[in-house]
Design a protein around this motif. Structure first.
Motif, mmCIF file in Angstrom:
data_model
loop_
_atom_site.group_PDB
_atom_site.id
_atom_site.type_symbol
_atom_site.label_atom_id
_atom_site.label_comp_id
_atom_site.label_asym_id
_atom_site.label_seq_id
_atom_site.Cartn_x
_atom_site.Cartn_y
_atom_site.Cartn_z
ATOM 1 N N LYS A 22 63.011 13.579 21.227
ATOM 2 C CA LYS A 22 62.794 14.949 20.762
ATOM 3 C C LYS A 22 62.084 15.004 19.417
ATOM 4 O O LYS A 22 61.211 15.849 19.201
ATOM 5 C CB LYS A 22 64.124 15.706 20.727
ATOM 6 C CG LYS A 22 64.665 15.946 22.126
ATOM 7 C CD LYS A 22 65.873 16.852 22.159
ATOM 8 C CE LYS A 22 66.306 17.104 23.606
ATOM 9 N NZ LYS A 22 67.519 17.946 23.695
ATOM 10 N N THR A 23 62.429 14.093 18.515
ATOM 11 C CA THR A 23 61.757 14.074 17.219
ATOM 12 C C THR A 23 60.262 13.822 17.380
ATOM 13 O O THR A 23 59.416 14.548 16.836
ATOM 14 C CB THR A 23 62.364 12.991 16.310
ATOM 15 O OG1 THR A 23 63.727 13.304 16.075
ATOM 16 C CG2 THR A 23 61.627 12.919 14.983
ATOM 17 N N ASN A 24 59.940 12.783 18.145
ATOM 18 C CA ASN A 24 58.532 12.451 18.299
ATOM 19 C C ASN A 24 57.786 13.450 19.172
ATOM 20 O O ASN A 24 56.570 13.620 19.020
ATOM 21 C CB ASN A 24 58.381 11.028 18.827
ATOM 22 C CG ASN A 24 58.617 9.999 17.730
ATOM 23 O OD1 ASN A 24 58.734 10.348 16.562
ATOM 24 N ND2 ASN A 24 58.701 8.739 18.095
ATOM 25 N N ALA A 25 58.485 14.122 20.075
ATOM 26 C CA ALA A 25 57.835 15.144 20.892
ATOM 27 C C ALA A 25 57.313 16.288 20.026
ATOM 28 O O ALA A 25 56.215 16.814 20.254
ATOM 29 C CB ALA A 25 58.802 15.679 21.946
ATOM 30 N N GLU A 26 58.085 16.671 19.023
ATOM 31 C CA GLU A 26 57.640 17.737 18.116
ATOM 32 C C GLU A 26 56.390 17.305 17.349
ATOM 33 O O GLU A 26 55.443 18.075 17.190
ATOM 34 C CB GLU A 26 58.762 18.097 17.143
ATOM 35 C CG GLU A 26 59.962 18.769 17.789
ATOM 36 C CD GLU A 26 61.081 19.035 16.796
ATOM 37 O OE1 GLU A 26 60.855 18.793 15.587
ATOM 38 O OE2 GLU A 26 62.163 19.480 17.224
ATOM 39 N N VAL A 27 56.397 16.063 16.880
ATOM 40 C CA VAL A 27 55.258 15.540 16.126
ATOM 41 C C VAL A 27 54.017 15.495 17.009
ATOM 42 O O VAL A 27 52.931 15.952 16.632
ATOM 43 C CB VAL A 27 55.571 14.131 15.579
ATOM 44 C CG1 VAL A 27 54.333 13.512 14.931
ATOM 45 C CG2 VAL A 27 56.716 14.183 14.581
ATOM 46 N N VAL A 28 54.167 14.941 18.215
ATOM 47 C CA VAL A 28 53.024 14.735 19.097
ATOM 48 C C VAL A 28 52.472 16.056 19.624
ATOM 49 O O VAL A 28 51.259 16.205 19.809
ATOM 50 C CB VAL A 28 53.410 13.768 20.248
ATOM 51 C CG1 VAL A 28 52.363 13.756 21.348
ATOM 52 C CG2 VAL A 28 53.603 12.359 19.674
ATOM 53 N N SER A 29 53.328 17.034 19.847
ATOM 54 C CA SER A 29 52.844 18.356 20.260
ATOM 55 C C SER A 29 51.920 18.946 19.198
ATOM 56 O O SER A 29 50.855 19.502 19.507
ATOM 57 C CB SER A 29 54.018 19.312 20.502
ATOM 58 O OG SER A 29 54.767 18.914 21.622
ATOM 59 N N ALA A 30 52.331 18.821 17.939
ATOM 60 C CA ALA A 30 51.494 19.310 16.841
ATOM 61 C C ALA A 30 50.176 18.549 16.775
ATOM 62 O O ALA A 30 49.110 19.137 16.538
ATOM 63 C CB ALA A 30 52.242 19.191 15.518
ATOM 64 N N VAL A 31 50.228 17.249 17.010
ATOM 65 C CA VAL A 31 49.012 16.430 17.015
ATOM 66 C C VAL A 31 48.065 16.890 18.117
ATOM 67 O O VAL A 31 46.858 17.063 17.893
ATOM 68 C CB VAL A 31 49.359 14.938 17.197
ATOM 69 C CG1 VAL A 31 48.101 14.125 17.493
ATOM 70 C CG2 VAL A 31 50.060 14.395 15.959
ATOM 71 N N GLY A 32 48.612 17.104 19.317
ATOM 72 C CA GLY A 32 47.783 17.539 20.436
ATOM 73 C C GLY A 32 47.026 18.810 20.121
ATOM 74 O O GLY A 32 45.825 18.934 20.396
ATOM 75 N N ARG A 33 47.732 19.744 19.523
ATOM 76 C CA ARG A 33 47.094 21.011 19.149
ATOM 77 C C ARG A 33 46.039 20.796 18.062
ATOM 78 O O ARG A 33 44.994 21.447 18.051
ATOM 79 C CB ARG A 33 48.143 22.025 18.684
ATOM 80 C CG ARG A 33 49.093 22.482 19.792
ATOM 81 C CD ARG A 33 49.974 23.632 19.330
ATOM 82 N NE ARG A 33 50.902 23.247 18.267
ATOM 83 C CZ ARG A 33 52.132 22.773 18.486
ATOM 84 N NH1 ARG A 33 52.571 22.632 19.739
ATOM 85 N NH2 ARG A 33 52.928 22.456 17.479
ATOM 86 N N GLY A 34 46.316 19.860 17.159
ATOM 87 C CA GLY A 34 45.414 19.630 16.035
ATOM 88 C C GLY A 34 44.106 18.966 16.412
ATOM 89 O O GLY A 34 43.071 19.216 15.799
ATOM 90 N N ILE A 35 44.139 18.101 17.420
ATOM 91 C CA ILE A 35 42.948 17.305 17.748
ATOM 92 C C ILE A 35 42.107 17.892 18.867
ATOM 93 O O ILE A 35 40.916 17.574 18.978
ATOM 94 C CB ILE A 35 43.335 15.859 18.133
ATOM 95 C CG1 ILE A 35 44.206 15.827 19.399
ATOM 96 C CG2 ILE A 35 44.011 15.153 16.962
ATOM 97 C CD1 ILE A 35 44.630 14.427 19.830
ATOM 98 N N ALA A 36 42.679 18.753 19.698
ATOM 99 C CA ALA A 36 42.003 19.170 20.934
ATOM 100 C C ALA A 36 40.687 19.897 20.669
ATOM 101 O O ALA A 36 39.660 19.596 21.298
ATOM 102 C CB ALA A 36 42.932 20.041 21.773
ATOM 103 N N ALA A 37 40.708 20.852 19.756
ATOM 104 C CA ALA A 37 39.523 21.686 19.558
ATOM 105 C C ALA A 37 38.350 20.900 18.977
ATOM 106 O O ALA A 37 37.195 21.112 19.367
ATOM 107 C CB ALA A 37 39.869 22.855 18.645
ATOM 108 N N GLY A 38 38.637 19.976 18.073
ATOM 109 C CA GLY A 38 37.559 19.278 17.378
ATOM 110 C C GLY A 38 36.912 18.150 18.153
ATOM 111 O O GLY A 38 35.780 17.762 17.863
ATOM 112 N N SER A 39 37.624 17.592 19.119
ATOM 113 C CA SER A 39 37.088 16.448 19.884
ATOM 114 C C SER A 39 37.316 16.668 21.379
ATOM 115 O O SER A 39 38.076 15.931 22.020
ATOM 116 C CB SER A 39 37.765 15.146 19.430
ATOM 117 O OG SER A 39 37.577 14.918 18.053
ATOM 118 N N PRO A 40 36.638 17.678 21.944
ATOM 119 C CA PRO A 40 36.920 18.052 23.334
ATOM 120 C C PRO A 40 36.526 17.001 24.364
ATOM 121 O O PRO A 40 36.964 17.068 25.510
ATOM 122 C CB PRO A 40 36.097 19.327 23.525
ATOM 123 C CG PRO A 40 34.994 19.225 22.517
ATOM 124 C CD PRO A 40 35.603 18.541 21.339
#
Length: 309
Positions: A94-112
């Motif tokens: 659960k801890t890492n899921a929160e981190v990785v969800s934020a990462v996914g949102r952060g990287i998606a738009a800039g490197s499609p």
């Protein structure tokens, strides 16, 4: 020809070691991202100052701004907390899921158009989470664990036979964790199956040591987890993508009916190239192997269900 760009999300031991391998090789520019103030910039500066000594033209940038990862060809996600003694990979969920969800949102738009390699544990589930949060095609999101697990099994087989690790070719199926499924029938030493070279009792012992390979290192280090071999495994996958190597490697891939599994990331042998997972290799398993694989996939599915993804 434009130089390739690799962004590494998480500048801890695994991320920084992966950046070092990339900078030493000179095969890409590197962006090292972390939310810890100053840390990614400090490590990037240190690596940059090593590049002249390696005759490397790689540019290394440290940042806490996702905007600097834009236009990446490959994005490696190592962000999250490391495993501590007595902690299973699943405890990290659960801890890492929160981190990785934020990462996914952060990287998606800039490197499609990037290929994403998940390293954060529990790795199969984090690959699934990145697939969902980025909205990328599943073939461009994969998990690293199989390459690492295969390397560990190859190491132990090589030690057992007193041969070079480079002549051992190991095959691993299933989730990256205690229920991984090393495949002795498909593991060879210069083309000879290990089942012809090592007794079944010794093979069983090597399989068990491989399953506990990460935990063994955690228990020895006491205040950390493995990073040299995970970084080397990640580097091999990055290279397969950047150079379109069409290299057969075990990776966590999204299955769409292969091995009787549909809609789940699980470790299988695959062909990796410029577009990510280009083909899944389907092995013919015996009953015992099928049962072990189904059990491992079931454990991954249970964690995915917990996260409701």
């Amino acid at each position: 020809m434009k130089k390739k760009k690799v962004s590494i999300i998480g500048a801890g031991h695994v991320g920084a070691s992966t950046a070092q391998l990339l900078a030493h090789s000179g095969i890409s520019d590197i962006v090292l991202f972390d939310i810890v103030d100053g840390m990614p910039k400090g490590k990037a500066l240190d690596l940059s100052e090593a590049c002249p000594l390696w005759n490397s033209a790689s540019s290394v940038t440290g940042t806490s701004d996702y905007a600097e990862t834009a236009g990446s060809d490959v994005i490696v996600v190592t962000a999250g907390i490391a495993r501590k003694p007595g902690m299973s990979r699943d405890d990290l969920l659960k801890t890492n899921a929160e981190v990785v969800s934020a990462v996914g949102r952060g990287i998606a738009a800039g490197s499609p158009d990037a290929v994403i390699i998940a390293v954060t544990n529990p790795m199969d589930v984090m690959a699934h989470l990145l697939f969902k949060t980025t909205g990328f095609p599943h073939h461009r999101v994969m998990g690293m664990g199989g390459v690492l697990d295969a390397a560990r099994f190859s190491t132990f087989v090589a030690w057992e036979l007193n041969v070079s690790p480079g002549v051992v070719n190991s095959v691993i199926l299933g989730g990256h964790g205690d229920q991984m499924v090393p495949m002795p029938r498909f593991t060879t030493v210069n083309g000879v199956p290990v089942t012809e070279l090592i007794s079944s009792d010794r093979i069983d012992a090597l399989v068990e040591r491989t399953r506990g390979g990460g935990a063994e290192i955690v228990s020895l280090l006491k205040t950390g987890s493995a990073y040299y071999a995970p970084a080397a495994a990640t580097f091999q996958m990055i290279k397969a993508v950047l150079f379109d190597e069409k290299r057969p490697l075990p990776a966590a891939c999204y299955l769409t009916g292969q091995y009787g599994i549909d809609g789940l990331y699980v470790g299988v042998p695959a062909i990796l190239g410029a577009s990510g997972v280009e083909k899944i290799i389907t092995l013919t398993l015996n009953e015992k192997e099928r049962e072990a694989f189904a059990k491992s996939a079931g454990a991954v599915a249970g964690l995915v269900k917990i996260l409701n993804i």
